[in-house]
Design a protein around this motif. Sequence first.
Motif, PDB file in Angstrom:
ATOM      1  N   TRP A  99       0.872  -1.441  -0.303  1.00  0.00           N
ATOM      2  CA  TRP A  99      -0.114  -0.512   0.044  1.00  0.00           C
ATOM      3  C   TRP A  99       0.849   1.682  -0.029  1.00  0.00           C
ATOM      4  O   TRP A  99       1.638   1.338   0.521  1.00  0.00           O
ATOM      5  CB  TRP A  99      -0.987   0.249   1.714  1.00  0.00           C
ATOM      6  N   GLY A 100       0.544   2.459  -1.178  1.00  0.00           N
ATOM      7  CA  GLY A 100       1.388   3.590  -0.846  1.00  0.00           C
ATOM      8  C   GLY A 100       2.531   3.376  -1.941  1.00  0.00           C
ATOM      9  O   GLY A 100       2.735   4.929  -2.322  1.00  0.00           O
ATOM     10  N   GLU A 101       3.142   1.808  -1.781  1.00  0.00           N
ATOM     11  CA  GLU A 101       4.054   2.088  -3.578  1.00  0.00           C
ATOM     12  C   GLU A 101       4.007   2.506  -4.196  1.00  0.00           C
ATOM     13  O   GLU A 101       2.546   1.790  -5.116  1.00  0.00           O
ATOM     14  CB  GLU A 101       4.460   0.453  -3.157  1.00  0.00           C
ATOM     15  N   SER A 102       4.046   2.859  -5.613  1.00  0.00           N
ATOM     16  CA  SER A 102       3.684   3.436  -7.278  1.00  0.00           C
ATOM     17  C   SER A 102       4.468   2.654  -8.392  1.00  0.00           C
ATOM     18  O   SER A 102       6.133   2.014  -7.635  1.00  0.00           O
ATOM     19  CB  SER A 102       4.095   4.770  -7.413  1.00  0.00           C
ATOM     20  N   TRP A 103       4.221   2.543  -9.513  1.00  0.00           N
ATOM     21  CA  TRP A 103       5.447   2.066 -10.395  1.00  0.00           C
ATOM     22  C   TRP A 103       4.603   2.580 -11.574  1.00  0.00           C
ATOM     23  O   TRP A 103       3.875   2.813 -11.953  1.00  0.00           O
ATOM     24  CB  TRP A 103       4.836   0.676 -10.669  1.00  0.00           C
ATOM     25  N   ASP A 104       5.247   3.661 -12.683  1.00  0.00           N
ATOM     26  CA  ASP A 104       5.132   3.506 -13.241  1.00  0.00           C
ATOM     27  C   ASP A 104       5.476   3.514 -14.827  1.00  0.00           C
ATOM     28  O   ASP A 104       6.437   2.172 -14.556  1.00  0.00           O
ATOM     29  CB  ASP A 104       6.034   5.600 -13.674  1.00  0.00           C
ATOM     30  N   VAL A 105       4.885   3.496 -15.915  1.00  0.00           N
ATOM     31  CA  VAL A 105       4.696   2.343 -17.099  1.00  0.00           C
ATOM     32  C   VAL A 105       4.064   3.623 -18.157  1.00  0.00           C
ATOM     33  O   VAL A 105       2.998   4.598 -17.580  1.00  0.00           O
ATOM     34  CB  VAL A 105       3.440   1.284 -17.250  1.00  0.00           C
ATOM     35  N   GLU A 106       5.591   4.186 -18.534  1.00  0.00           N
ATOM     36  CA  GLU A 106       5.035   5.143 -20.183  1.00  0.00           C
ATOM     37  C   GLU A 106       3.903   5.735 -20.100  1.00  0.00           C
ATOM     38  O   GLU A 106       3.121   6.515 -20.250  1.00  0.00           O
ATOM     39  CB  GLU A 106       4.595   4.389 -21.472  1.00  0.00           C
ATOM     40  N   GLY A 107       4.663   6.829 -18.462  1.00  0.00           N
ATOM     41  CA  GLY A 107       4.366   7.877 -19.024  1.00  0.00           C
ATOM     42  C   GLY A 107       2.608   8.083 -18.022  1.00  0.00           C
ATOM     43  O   GLY A 107       2.188   8.681 -17.331  1.00  0.00           O
ATOM     44  N   VAL A 108       1.995   6.725 -16.883  1.00  0.00           N
ATOM     45  CA  VAL A 108       0.930   6.243 -16.145  1.00  0.00           C
ATOM     46  C   VAL A 108       1.847   5.793 -14.903  1.00  0.00           C
ATOM     47  O   VAL A 108       2.355   4.939 -15.508  1.00  0.00           O
ATOM     48  CB  VAL A 108      -0.027   5.529 -17.225  1.00  0.00           C
ATOM     49  N   THR A 109       1.000   6.701 -13.918  1.00  0.00           N
ATOM     50  CA  THR A 109       1.391   5.456 -12.710  1.00  0.00           C
ATOM     51  C   THR A 109       0.241   4.992 -11.966  1.00  0.00           C
ATOM     52  O   THR A 109      -0.377   5.427 -12.072  1.00  0.00           O
ATOM     53  CB  THR A 109       1.908   7.115 -11.197  1.00  0.00           C
TER      54      THR A 109
END
Length: 329
Positions: free
Chosen positions: A173-183
């Motif tokens: 929870w609270g962690e993020s991952w970016d894919v081609e400008g989308v978070t």
Amino acid sequence: MARNPYYGGPTSDHFNGTRFFNPDGIEPLGFRELLRWNFGESRARWPKRLELAMPARPAQKVSGSDLRVTMIGHASMLIQVADLNILVDPVWSERASPLSFAGPKRVIEPGIEFDHLPPVDVVIVTHNHYDHLDLATLKRLCEAFNPLILTPLGNDTIIRLAAPDARIVPLDWGESWDVEGVTFTAEPCHHWSARGLRDRSMALWAAFVIETPAGRIYHIGDTGFHGGRNYRALAEKYGDFRLAILPIGAYEPRWFMEAQHQNPAEAVEGFRLINAAHAIGHHFGTFQLTNEPIGAPVDHLAEALLAAEIESTRFRPLGAGQMFDVPDR
């Protein structure tokens, strides 16, 4: 103490070293209550099969400010935005069950035929219940598209049983991952997990916030309302959303389901609390998991929207094969 076969990370405010939990939340009821529900309550009779009017044929990509969601069925859907094709909780199997011959059986075909999927870039798996994490489908998707799979902690271990070489990012929870400008950010929801009798809450569950150039999307696979706590927290964190994708089904009987599945009236209140311009209702009309009639979630959603004086066009329950081009906020 039981051993956790899925995850062995440090303790936190929602992990005690063995099991995950909902902070200040309600634990799922036990085996005795399960027996009381199954043998002491009557279930509405669902049809054995419904005819799919027409399978959807999604575009290869959706670009610019466009945002399109196509319902596959239950909690499975295709989100197309910012040149990404995102599958959520994909289930093409006939049953939401560990058994091929027993357990909840789909009453309608998937709204998109598997062979007519566009190239899948990202798969989100919100938690490990069988109506959300389907190993046969995930294996098939990995073989066809090799997508990136985003899932809460511990579910990566389960997925690798079927797809050992899958590209998986486990998120707390609270962690993020970016894919081609989308978070993509995993966020709290009030639920639980299990694949069997001895692994309750040993893999995490989550909602996901998807931040795109076309606007924010809030997706929950399953949740209890939890007094609106998580809705309020995310509205404060993010501000507002172009689209909320909220569960509206599998909510009866309330004495058993309240902690894990919100009802349509609670979904409407969550829609209001999260400051979303539009919403899609899901988690109904495909697998009979609980007691309510097959049409009750849609009917009760309409009643709740009317009572809240919210236009019905803003919160749409999507059936299998239906597509929604979400208006720009």
